[in-house]
Motif scaffolding. Structure first.
Motif, PDB file in Angstrom:
ATOM      1  N   GLU A  17      11.238  15.099  13.888  1.00 41.21           N
ATOM      2  CA  GLU A  17      10.449  14.050  13.245  1.00 41.21           C
ATOM      3  C   GLU A  17      10.621  14.076  11.730  1.00 41.21           C
ATOM      4  O   GLU A  17      10.660  13.021  11.082  1.00 41.21           O
ATOM      5  N   SER A  18      10.745  15.249  11.157  1.00 39.98           N
ATOM      6  CA  SER A  18      10.942  15.356   9.712  1.00 39.98           C
ATOM      7  C   SER A  18      12.299  14.806   9.300  1.00 39.98           C
ATOM      8  O   SER A  18      12.421  14.141   8.264  1.00 39.98           O
ATOM      9  N   GLU A  19      13.314  15.069  10.114  1.00 40.49           N
ATOM     10  CA  GLU A  19      14.642  14.523   9.819  1.00 40.49           C
ATOM     11  C   GLU A  19      14.612  12.999   9.879  1.00 40.49           C
ATOM     12  O   GLU A  19      15.231  12.327   9.047  1.00 40.49           O
ATOM     13  N   GLU A  20      13.880  12.465  10.841  1.00 37.41           N
ATOM     14  CA  GLU A  20      13.722  11.007  10.907  1.00 37.41           C
ATOM     15  C   GLU A  20      12.985  10.495   9.676  1.00 37.41           C
ATOM     16  O   GLU A  20      13.339   9.461   9.116  1.00 37.41           O
ATOM     17  N   GLY A  21      11.956  11.225   9.250  1.00 41.73           N
ATOM     18  CA  GLY A  21      11.213  10.863   8.046  1.00 41.73           C
ATOM     19  C   GLY A  21      12.078  10.880   6.806  1.00 41.73           C
ATOM     20  O   GLY A  21      11.988   9.994   5.950  1.00 41.73           O
ATOM     21  N   ILE A  22      12.936  11.879   6.707  1.00 42.39           N
ATOM     22  CA  ILE A  22      13.862  11.975   5.575  1.00 42.39           C
ATOM     23  C   ILE A  22      14.784  10.765   5.573  1.00 42.39           C
ATOM     24  O   ILE A  22      15.062  10.181   4.513  1.00 42.39           O
ATOM     25  N   ALA A  37       8.533  -3.240  -7.662  1.00 41.74           N
ATOM     26  CA  ALA A  37       7.760  -2.286  -6.873  1.00 41.74           C
ATOM     27  C   ALA A  37       7.297  -2.955  -5.578  1.00 41.74           C
ATOM     28  O   ALA A  37       6.191  -3.473  -5.498  1.00 41.74           O
ATOM     29  N   ASP A  38       8.148  -2.954  -4.576  1.00 40.79           N
ATOM     30  CA  ASP A  38       7.829  -3.537  -3.273  1.00 40.79           C
ATOM     31  C   ASP A  38       6.778  -2.641  -2.599  1.00 40.79           C
ATOM     32  O   ASP A  38       7.102  -1.553  -2.116  1.00 40.79           O
ATOM     33  N   PRO A  39       5.520  -3.091  -2.563  1.00 42.92           N
ATOM     34  CA  PRO A  39       4.440  -2.238  -2.052  1.00 42.92           C
ATOM     35  C   PRO A  39       4.646  -1.770  -0.610  1.00 42.92           C
ATOM     36  O   PRO A  39       4.351  -0.625  -0.288  1.00 42.92           O
ATOM     37  N   GLU A  40       5.152  -2.641   0.241  1.00 44.25           N
ATOM     38  CA  GLU A  40       5.357  -2.265   1.639  1.00 44.25           C
ATOM     39  C   GLU A  40       6.417  -1.168   1.769  1.00 44.25           C
ATOM     40  O   GLU A  40       6.245  -0.198   2.506  1.00 44.25           O
ATOM     41  N   LEU A  41       7.502  -1.315   1.032  1.00 44.79           N
ATOM     42  CA  LEU A  41       8.573  -0.330   1.081  1.00 44.79           C
ATOM     43  C   LEU A  41       8.101   0.999   0.494  1.00 44.79           C
ATOM     44  O   LEU A  41       8.365   2.069   1.058  1.00 44.79           O
ATOM     45  N   ILE A  42       7.386   0.951  -0.605  1.00 49.18           N
ATOM     46  CA  ILE A  42       6.871   2.177  -1.223  1.00 49.18           C
ATOM     47  C   ILE A  42       5.892   2.864  -0.275  1.00 49.18           C
ATOM     48  O   ILE A  42       5.921   4.091  -0.122  1.00 49.18           O
ATOM     49  N   ASN A  43       5.036   2.100   0.398  1.00 48.80           N
ATOM     50  CA  ASN A  43       4.107   2.684   1.369  1.00 48.80           C
ATOM     51  C   ASN A  43       4.850   3.344   2.532  1.00 48.80           C
ATOM     52  O   ASN A  43       4.438   4.397   3.021  1.00 48.80           O
ATOM     53  N   THR A  44       5.924   2.727   2.978  1.00 51.80           N
ATOM     54  CA  THR A  44       6.725   3.300   4.063  1.00 51.80           C
ATOM     55  C   THR A  44       7.313   4.637   3.640  1.00 51.80           C
ATOM     56  O   THR A  44       7.271   5.619   4.394  1.00 51.80           O
ATOM     57  N   ILE A  45       7.851   4.688   2.437  1.00 49.31           N
ATOM     58  CA  ILE A  45       8.427   5.932   1.911  1.00 49.31           C
ATOM     59  C   ILE A  45       7.329   6.984   1.765  1.00 49.31           C
ATOM     60  O   ILE A  45       7.504   8.147   2.144  1.00 49.31           O
ATOM     61  N   PHE A  46       6.182   6.577   1.219  1.00 53.16           N
ATOM     62  CA  PHE A  46       5.061   7.487   1.020  1.00 53.16           C
ATOM     63  C   PHE A  46       4.591   8.074   2.352  1.00 53.16           C
ATOM     64  O   PHE A  46       4.369   9.284   2.458  1.00 53.16           O
ATOM     65  N   ARG A  47       4.433   7.235   3.363  1.00 55.80           N
ATOM     66  CA  ARG A  47       3.961   7.711   4.670  1.00 55.80           C
ATOM     67  C   ARG A  47       4.917   8.741   5.267  1.00 55.80           C
ATOM     68  O   ARG A  47       4.482   9.726   5.876  1.00 55.80           O
ATOM     69  N   ALA A  48       6.212   8.520   5.105  1.00 52.17           N
ATOM     70  CA  ALA A  48       7.188   9.484   5.620  1.00 52.17           C
ATOM     71  C   ALA A  48       7.044  10.820   4.897  1.00 52.17           C
ATOM     72  O   ALA A  48       7.026  11.885   5.536  1.00 52.17           O
TER      73      ALA A  48
END
Length: 123
Positions: A17-22, A37-48
């Protein structure tokens, strides 16, 4: 099934799961555009990053948890518009992704973490 075998299987799931997150983080960072600053994309990166940090903390992988916490802080600054998306920041975050990837690989292979490399990533 022994407890050790169960824990190995759980660790394997964490690593997968961590490799997928990376991969999600890397893909997202490559999709960021300086000044946008695309908020949705930044949130996706943050969640990972947050998931990797939490999983690492759960299993006592302190070096990964602490390092990823720093990455999460930068991403949170992007989310709150305290920091702008810039080419330099994207490069720093991509370097951090590579560092976390290396840390995960070392732990997965029961190898020593290259703490010098980790320190260099933090500078």
């Amino acid at each position: 099934m022994s407890i050790d075998m169960d824990m190995k299987e759980i660790h394997d799931i964490f690593f997968e799961e961590s490799e997928e997150g990376i991969d999600v983080m890397e893909s997202g960072l490559l999709g960021l555009e300086p000044g946008n600053a695309d908020p949705e994309l930044i949130n996706t990166i943050f969640r990972a990053a947050h998931s990797i940090k939490g999983g690492a903390a759960t299993f006592g992988f302190t070096a990964i948890s602490e390092f990823t916490h720093g990455v999460e802080t930068l991403l949170d600054q992007l989310r709150s518009n305290q920091r702008a998306v810039s080419e330099d920041l994207i490069e720093v975050l991509l370097g951090a992704v590579d560092c976390v990837r290396g840390m995960l690989a070392a732990l997965k292979d029961d190898a020593e973490l290259d703490l010098n490399s980790v320190t260099e990533c933090q500078e």
